[in-house]
Design an enzyme around this catalytic site. Structure first.
Site, PDB file in Angstrom:
ATOM      1  N   ASN A   8     -64.263  62.542  99.405  1.00  9.99           N
ATOM      2  CA  ASN A   8     -65.383  62.341 100.318  1.00  9.99           C
ATOM      3  C   ASN A   8     -66.440  61.550  99.547  1.00  9.99           C
ATOM      4  O   ASN A   8     -67.149  62.113  98.722  1.00  9.99           O
ATOM      5  CB  ASN A   8     -65.933  63.713 100.762  1.00  9.99           C
ATOM      6  CG  ASN A   8     -67.190  63.578 101.602  1.00  9.99           C
ATOM      7  OD1 ASN A   8     -67.551  62.480 102.023  1.00  9.99           O
ATOM      8  ND2 ASN A   8     -67.861  64.695 101.848  1.00  9.99           N
ATOM      9  N   LYS A  10     -69.074  60.231 100.655  1.00  7.49           N
ATOM     10  CA  LYS A  10     -70.429  60.392 101.200  1.00  7.49           C
ATOM     11  C   LYS A  10     -71.085  59.014 101.335  1.00  7.49           C
ATOM     12  O   LYS A  10     -70.397  58.051 101.657  1.00  7.49           O
ATOM     13  CB  LYS A  10     -71.240  61.369 100.339  1.00  7.49           C
ATOM     14  CG  LYS A  10     -70.476  62.681 100.123  1.00  7.49           C
ATOM     15  CD  LYS A  10     -71.285  63.768  99.519  1.00  7.49           C
ATOM     16  CE  LYS A  10     -70.400  65.003  99.346  1.00  7.49           C
ATOM     17  NZ  LYS A  10     -71.104  66.166  98.831  1.00  7.49           N
ATOM     18  N   HIS A  95     -69.172  68.724 108.061  1.00 12.02           N
ATOM     19  CA  HIS A  95     -69.554  68.880 106.659  1.00 12.02           C
ATOM     20  C   HIS A  95     -70.926  69.533 106.591  1.00 12.02           C
ATOM     21  O   HIS A  95     -71.786  69.291 107.444  1.00 12.02           O
ATOM     22  CB  HIS A  95     -69.572  67.502 105.975  1.00 12.02           C
ATOM     23  CG  HIS A  95     -69.753  67.622 104.490  1.00 12.02           C
ATOM     24  ND1 HIS A  95     -70.987  67.828 103.914  1.00 12.02           N
ATOM     25  CD2 HIS A  95     -68.862  67.601 103.469  1.00 12.02           C
ATOM     26  CE1 HIS A  95     -70.829  67.931 102.592  1.00 12.02           C
ATOM     27  NE2 HIS A  95     -69.547  67.789 102.311  1.00 12.02           N
ATOM     28  N   GLU A  97     -73.471  68.970 104.925  1.00 10.51           N
ATOM     29  CA  GLU A  97     -74.621  68.047 104.920  1.00 10.51           C
ATOM     30  C   GLU A  97     -74.957  67.594 106.339  1.00 10.51           C
ATOM     31  O   GLU A  97     -76.113  67.372 106.672  1.00 10.51           O
ATOM     32  CB  GLU A  97     -74.321  66.851 103.994  1.00 10.51           C
ATOM     33  CG  GLU A  97     -74.410  67.264 102.527  1.00 10.51           C
ATOM     34  CD  GLU A  97     -73.511  66.480 101.581  1.00 10.51           C
ATOM     35  OE1 GLU A  97     -73.049  65.385 101.943  1.00 10.51           O
ATOM     36  OE2 GLU A  97     -73.266  66.986 100.464  1.00 10.51           O
ATOM     37  N   GLU A 167     -66.094  75.161 102.029  1.00 15.13           N
ATOM     38  CA  GLU A 167     -67.004  74.581 101.043  1.00 15.13           C
ATOM     39  C   GLU A 167     -68.292  75.395 100.998  1.00 15.13           C
ATOM     40  O   GLU A 167     -69.182  75.203 101.828  1.00 15.13           O
ATOM     41  CB  GLU A 167     -67.351  73.146 101.439  1.00 15.13           C
ATOM     42  CG  GLU A 167     -66.160  72.224 101.530  1.00 15.13           C
ATOM     43  CD  GLU A 167     -66.591  70.773 101.342  1.00 15.13           C
ATOM     44  OE1 GLU A 167     -66.152  70.167 100.363  1.00 15.13           O
ATOM     45  OE2 GLU A 167     -67.385  70.278 102.160  1.00 15.13           O
ATOM     46  N   GLY A 173     -71.969  69.786  94.929  1.00 12.60           N
ATOM     47  CA  GLY A 173     -72.812  68.891  94.133  1.00 12.60           C
ATOM     48  C   GLY A 173     -73.681  69.592  93.107  1.00 12.60           C
ATOM     49  O   GLY A 173     -74.617  69.009  92.565  1.00 12.60           O
ATOM     50  N   SER A 212     -67.855  71.095  93.838  1.00 14.45           N
ATOM     51  CA  SER A 212     -67.861  70.909  92.390  1.00 14.45           C
ATOM     52  C   SER A 212     -66.481  71.022  91.746  1.00 14.45           C
ATOM     53  O   SER A 212     -66.341  71.523  90.627  1.00 14.45           O
ATOM     54  CB  SER A 212     -68.848  71.878  91.723  1.00 14.45           C
ATOM     55  OG  SER A 212     -70.171  71.567  92.108  1.00 14.45           O
TER      56      SER A 212
HETATM   57  P1  PGA Z   1     -68.732  67.927  95.391  1.00 12.25           P
HETATM   58  O1  PGA Z   1     -68.758  67.715  96.977  1.00 12.25           O
HETATM   59  O2  PGA Z   1     -67.297  67.854  94.964  1.00 12.25           O
HETATM   60  O3  PGA Z   1     -69.565  66.800  94.847  1.00 12.25           O
HETATM   61  O4  PGA Z   1     -69.343  69.259  95.116  1.00 12.25           O
HETATM   62  C1  PGA Z   1     -67.769  68.292  97.798  1.00 12.25           C
HETATM   63  C2  PGA Z   1     -68.064  67.960  99.233  1.00 12.25           C
HETATM   64  O5  PGA Z   1     -69.234  67.913  99.634  1.00 12.25           O
HETATM   65  O6  PGA Z   1     -67.123  67.738 100.031  1.00 12.25           O
END
Ligand code: PGA
Length: 254
Positions: A8, A10, A95, A97, A167, A173, A212
């Protein structure tokens, strides 16, 4: 079950970055029957990535969201037929976000997932609790609520292309991945619910972990039979890291 590793990106990478990524990735990546691999770049980068990936076996192209209608007066939105036209085969929906910063609700996520599946795209439906909810021991309640709401109206015979991503918001992140035990506990609960919702078809749905993940910690997830791969943010922006994560994840599969 076959593993799935999805990048992903983003809101990262311009077309030149995507081309650079694929150049490196294609030199390292060895397709495996044991894992599907996907990349979800920003919409604008999909055509360059499609061109660059031409001939790289076993890598699916995807998007990070999709509208529930095919067309209409919806400024700023992108539909499933538009994504298909660009050669994508999957979309991420719900997601955290999108839920946190853009007000997406379970009901909206369900409509997006249904549209994706109805158009023959794989839909990766994301669920996960916040730190406050985790600390208040509300993880199961929150995740199950999101799961039921975000799958509302989807029938058992529509789940062949459905994937769930667990998640935890506090792990995304932050560098603080869930422990193997924490993640496994939630995955078991999700898998039980999928079986309740969809019967035998529910047991065929891959449930990914996200938050992460790195080449160094992916083994703790894929070494349990309840976790079927990962949705990868930060570590997917670099071709060598993403490839190492895939390789280590496959190696550790139980
Ligand atoms: P990350 O993001 O691996 O940077 O923690 C995962 C995600 O948001 O799908």
């Amino acid at each position: 079950m076959k593993l799935v590793f999805v990048a992903n990106w983003k809101m990262n990478h311009l077309a030149a970055d995507a081309r650079g990524f694929v150049e490196k990735f294609r030199a390292l990546y060895k397709p495996s029957d044991r894992a599907d691999v996907g990349i979800a770049p920003p919409y604008t980068t999909i055509p360059s990535l499609a061109a660059a990936l031409n001939g790289v076996k076993g890598v699916m192209l995807g998007a990070q969201n999709v509208h529930w209608l095919d067309n209409g007066a919806h400024t700023g939105e992108i539909s499933a037929p538009m994504l298909k036209e660009l050669g994508t085969s999957f979309v991420i929906v719900g997601h955290s976000e999108r839920r946190q910063f853009y007000g997406e609700t379970d009901a909206g996520v369900a409509k997006r997932a249904k549209a994706a599946l109805g158009n023959g795209l794989r839909a990766i439906v994301c669920v996960g609790e916040t730190r406050e909810q985790y600390e208040a021991k509300k993880t199961n309640e929150v995740v199950l609520g999101q799961l039921r709401g975000s799958l509302e109206g989807i029938k058992a015979d529509e789940t062949a292309k459905l994937i769930i991503a667990y998640e935890p918001v506090w792990a995304i992140g932050t560098g603080l991945a869930a422990t193997k035990d924490d993640a496994t506990r939630v995955h078991v609960v999700i898998r039980q619910e999928l079986s309740k919702l969809f019967g035998p078809a529910g047991a065929q749905i891959a449930v990914l972990y996200g938050g992460s993940t790195t080449p160094d910690n992916i083994a703790q997830f894929t070494s349990t039979a309840d976790i079927h791969g990962a949705l990868v943010g930060g570590a997917s922006l670099d071709a060598a890291k993403f490839n190492a994560l895939i390789e280590n994840g496959i190696k550790a599969q139980s």
